[in-house]
Design a protein around this motif. Sequence first.
Motif, PDB file in Angstrom:
ATOM      1  N   GLU A 114       0.845  -1.207   0.000  1.00 33.64           N
ATOM      2  CA  GLU A 114       0.000   0.000   0.000  1.00 33.64           C
ATOM      3  C   GLU A 114       0.877   1.252   0.000  1.00 33.64           C
ATOM      4  O   GLU A 114       0.637   2.187  -0.751  1.00 33.64           O
ATOM      5  N   PHE A 115       1.891   1.254   0.839  1.00 34.92           N
ATOM      6  CA  PHE A 115       2.796   2.409   0.868  1.00 34.92           C
ATOM      7  C   PHE A 115       3.514   2.555  -0.470  1.00 34.92           C
ATOM      8  O   PHE A 115       3.613   3.651  -1.031  1.00 34.92           O
ATOM      9  N   LEU A 116       3.995   1.439  -0.991  1.00 29.98           N
ATOM     10  CA  LEU A 116       4.778   1.514  -2.229  1.00 29.98           C
ATOM     11  C   LEU A 116       3.939   2.022  -3.405  1.00 29.98           C
ATOM     12  O   LEU A 116       4.461   2.654  -4.313  1.00 29.98           O
ATOM     13  N   ARG A 117       2.624   1.776  -3.368  1.00 33.68           N
ATOM     14  CA  ARG A 117       1.760   2.315  -4.431  1.00 33.68           C
ATOM     15  C   ARG A 117       1.767   3.842  -4.428  1.00 33.68           C
ATOM     16  O   ARG A 117       1.558   4.458  -5.465  1.00 33.68           O
ATOM     17  N   THR A 118       1.993   4.441  -3.270  1.00 32.64           N
ATOM     18  CA  THR A 118       2.013   5.906  -3.201  1.00 32.64           C
ATOM     19  C   THR A 118       3.332   6.480  -3.719  1.00 32.64           C
ATOM     20  O   THR A 118       3.455   7.678  -3.899  1.00 32.64           O
ATOM     21  N   ILE A 119       4.319   5.608  -3.929  1.00 32.22           N
ATOM     22  CA  ILE A 119       5.590   6.062  -4.520  1.00 32.22           C
ATOM     23  C   ILE A 119       5.916   5.175  -5.728  1.00 32.22           C
ATOM     24  O   ILE A 119       7.003   4.601  -5.833  1.00 32.22           O
ATOM     25  N   TYR A 129       9.577  -5.385  -6.697  1.00 36.48           N
ATOM     26  CA  TYR A 129       8.997  -4.786  -7.909  1.00 36.48           C
ATOM     27  C   TYR A 129       9.954  -4.885  -9.086  1.00 36.48           C
ATOM     28  O   TYR A 129       9.523  -5.036 -10.231  1.00 36.48           O
ATOM     29  N   GLY A 130      11.250  -4.822  -8.804  1.00 38.13           N
ATOM     30  CA  GLY A 130      12.216  -5.040  -9.875  1.00 38.13           C
ATOM     31  C   GLY A 130      12.001  -6.414 -10.494  1.00 38.13           C
ATOM     32  O   GLY A 130      11.927  -6.563 -11.719  1.00 38.13           O
ATOM     33  N   SER A 131      11.862  -7.415  -9.633  1.00 34.45           N
ATOM     34  CA  SER A 131      11.636  -8.785 -10.129  1.00 34.45           C
ATOM     35  C   SER A 131      10.327  -8.883 -10.897  1.00 34.45           C
ATOM     36  O   SER A 131      10.257  -9.521 -11.953  1.00 34.45           O
ATOM     37  N   ALA A 132       9.276  -8.265 -10.381  1.00 37.65           N
ATOM     38  CA  ALA A 132       7.964  -8.343 -11.044  1.00 37.65           C
ATOM     39  C   ALA A 132       8.036  -7.743 -12.446  1.00 37.65           C
ATOM     40  O   ALA A 132       7.501  -8.307 -13.408  1.00 37.65           O
ATOM     41  N   ILE A 438      -3.772  -6.549  -8.792  1.00 40.59           N
ATOM     42  CA  ILE A 438      -3.373  -6.136 -10.148  1.00 40.59           C
ATOM     43  C   ILE A 438      -2.609  -4.815 -10.126  1.00 40.59           C
ATOM     44  O   ILE A 438      -1.766  -4.560 -10.988  1.00 40.59           O
ATOM     45  N   ARG A 439      -2.863  -3.985  -9.100  1.00 39.80           N
ATOM     46  CA  ARG A 439      -2.152  -2.691  -8.989  1.00 39.80           C
ATOM     47  C   ARG A 439      -0.654  -2.878  -8.812  1.00 39.80           C
ATOM     48  O   ARG A 439       0.115  -1.940  -9.011  1.00 39.80           O
ATOM     49  N   ASP A 440      -0.258  -4.066  -8.412  1.00 37.90           N
ATOM     50  CA  ASP A 440       1.152  -4.289  -8.115  1.00 37.90           C
ATOM     51  C   ASP A 440       1.895  -5.025  -9.229  1.00 37.90           C
ATOM     52  O   ASP A 440       3.079  -5.348  -9.073  1.00 37.90           O
ATOM     53  N   PRO A 445      -0.421   1.870 -12.345  1.00 39.92           N
ATOM     54  CA  PRO A 445      -1.784   1.368 -12.550  1.00 39.92           C
ATOM     55  C   PRO A 445      -2.834   2.478 -12.601  1.00 39.92           C
ATOM     56  O   PRO A 445      -2.685   3.514 -11.958  1.00 39.92           O
ATOM     57  N   ARG A 446      -3.874   2.233 -13.376  1.00 42.40           N
ATOM     58  CA  ARG A 446      -5.025   3.125 -13.434  1.00 42.40           C
ATOM     59  C   ARG A 446      -6.263   2.388 -12.957  1.00 42.40           C
ATOM     60  O   ARG A 446      -6.668   1.389 -13.544  1.00 42.40           O
TER      61      ARG A 446
END
Length: 453
Positions: A114-119, A129-132, A438-440, A445-446
Amino acid sequence: MKRTKIKELLNAEAALDPVLVKGWVRTKRDAKSFSFIELNDGSCLANLQIVAAGELANYDEIRHLTTGAALSVQGRMIASQGAGQKWELQAQNLVLIGSSPDTYPLQKKRHTDEFLRTIAHIRPRTNKYGSAFRIRALLAHAVHQFFNDRGFFYIHTPILTASDCEGAGEMFRVTTLSPQIDNIEEDFFGVEANLTVSGQLEAEMMALALGDVYTFGPTFRAENSNTRRHAAEFWMVEPEMAFCDLKEDMAVAEDLVRHLVRTVMDQCPDDLNLFARFVDKQLMPRLEKLVGTCFERLPYTEAVKILETAAQDFEYPISYGADLQAEHERFLTETYFNGPVIVYDYPETLKPFYMRLNDDARTVAAMDVLVPGIGEIIGGSQREERHDILASRMDRMALSREKYWWYLESRRYGSVPHSGFGMGFERMVMLLTGIVNIRDVIPFPRTPKHIDF
Ligand code: 4AD
Ligand code: MG
């Protein structure tokens, strides 16, 4: 001197010397007369350990390096004394390219999704996220490889359109009119235009000329459903095959899923291992199962029977004629079959106008591929190739024959049985990583009320 990627350095059989690397500081540890820097350049999950000796001219600057700073390092690869890595880089020249003040938002501790979505502008710099996003990139490549190897042509279908392929009315309007003007004739296209929800209708026209084609691009849906598996902008892989019936369509879908899973397992072991360890302990057994077993296939009618007699309470009641909700799909694939399932022959009333009416006149030749953890990952069908049946189905669904004249006309000239499907690309990334939102799996994401970055 040319920059070498860290991935290449770490996989090298022999020490490369001399080398130049560029990347960002992940951590730094200082000993009495030298420092260890963990450098990451995004090419792989692993960092390169850099040893910076006190003799370096700018050692004072090096001691003050902080997480996030960008560096260029020239030096020699040497066998590492320490545990955990085969090679390390002994710095001969270290240049600070971009400093990173201590307001850098990523700390050593684990941050919440949740925090990472804000940045979102910084989160690709985390391991997860690099791996994803590396897996996402490989997956896109594997899609092209799969179809190219089978003689499919990659086509580009329009993003701006006046059609509503799925007939669900979940479209984003596109206009150049200022809000005060409501005369559509003055608008850019002179008719209502929107962002595409699927490239299928145009892909069909191309398949009826080139045989086997696929389109792979962004699609847009204004569904106001704030779920973990719906985004307003997502990518879809849509093959379309001439002279192909539903059975063959299902076989291609199954092959595609298996090919994609296998490719990522073969080519991204390190990134995948991160998800298996920290995100989803069941990931590897599930992926093994996906490549190792045939997908279960059953008609919608049978699926409904199973659900009706299930010893489980569903939020949405189920009976013949009702659409399968996510909870039903997941019960079938996770609890009942414990593996991938293809449900086919849905009631005609549940599906869009273009699907082929079966001989029972009640169902259409539709198929949905359901997988554990996600539910529906693929939706497809055999298309209605008979002009008159298609036209009357369109009438009943209040689709204008005039507007879709070109689609109908394709059924007048050399019409043939043909089939295709759409695979949600993000849902495939979710399946492969165990990421549940899906946001991650989308860099930016929109979703409803979210269009930052
Ligand atoms: O089942 P859908 O709606 O099928 C079609 O659009 C067909 N025209 C495809 C075709 O036959 N060429 O969508 C296909 C897939 C779904 O199974 C799902 O995986 C994904 O697209 N999808 C979404 N993914 C993320 N966010 C959304 N809002 C999605 N809607 C559909
Ligand atoms: Mg669907």
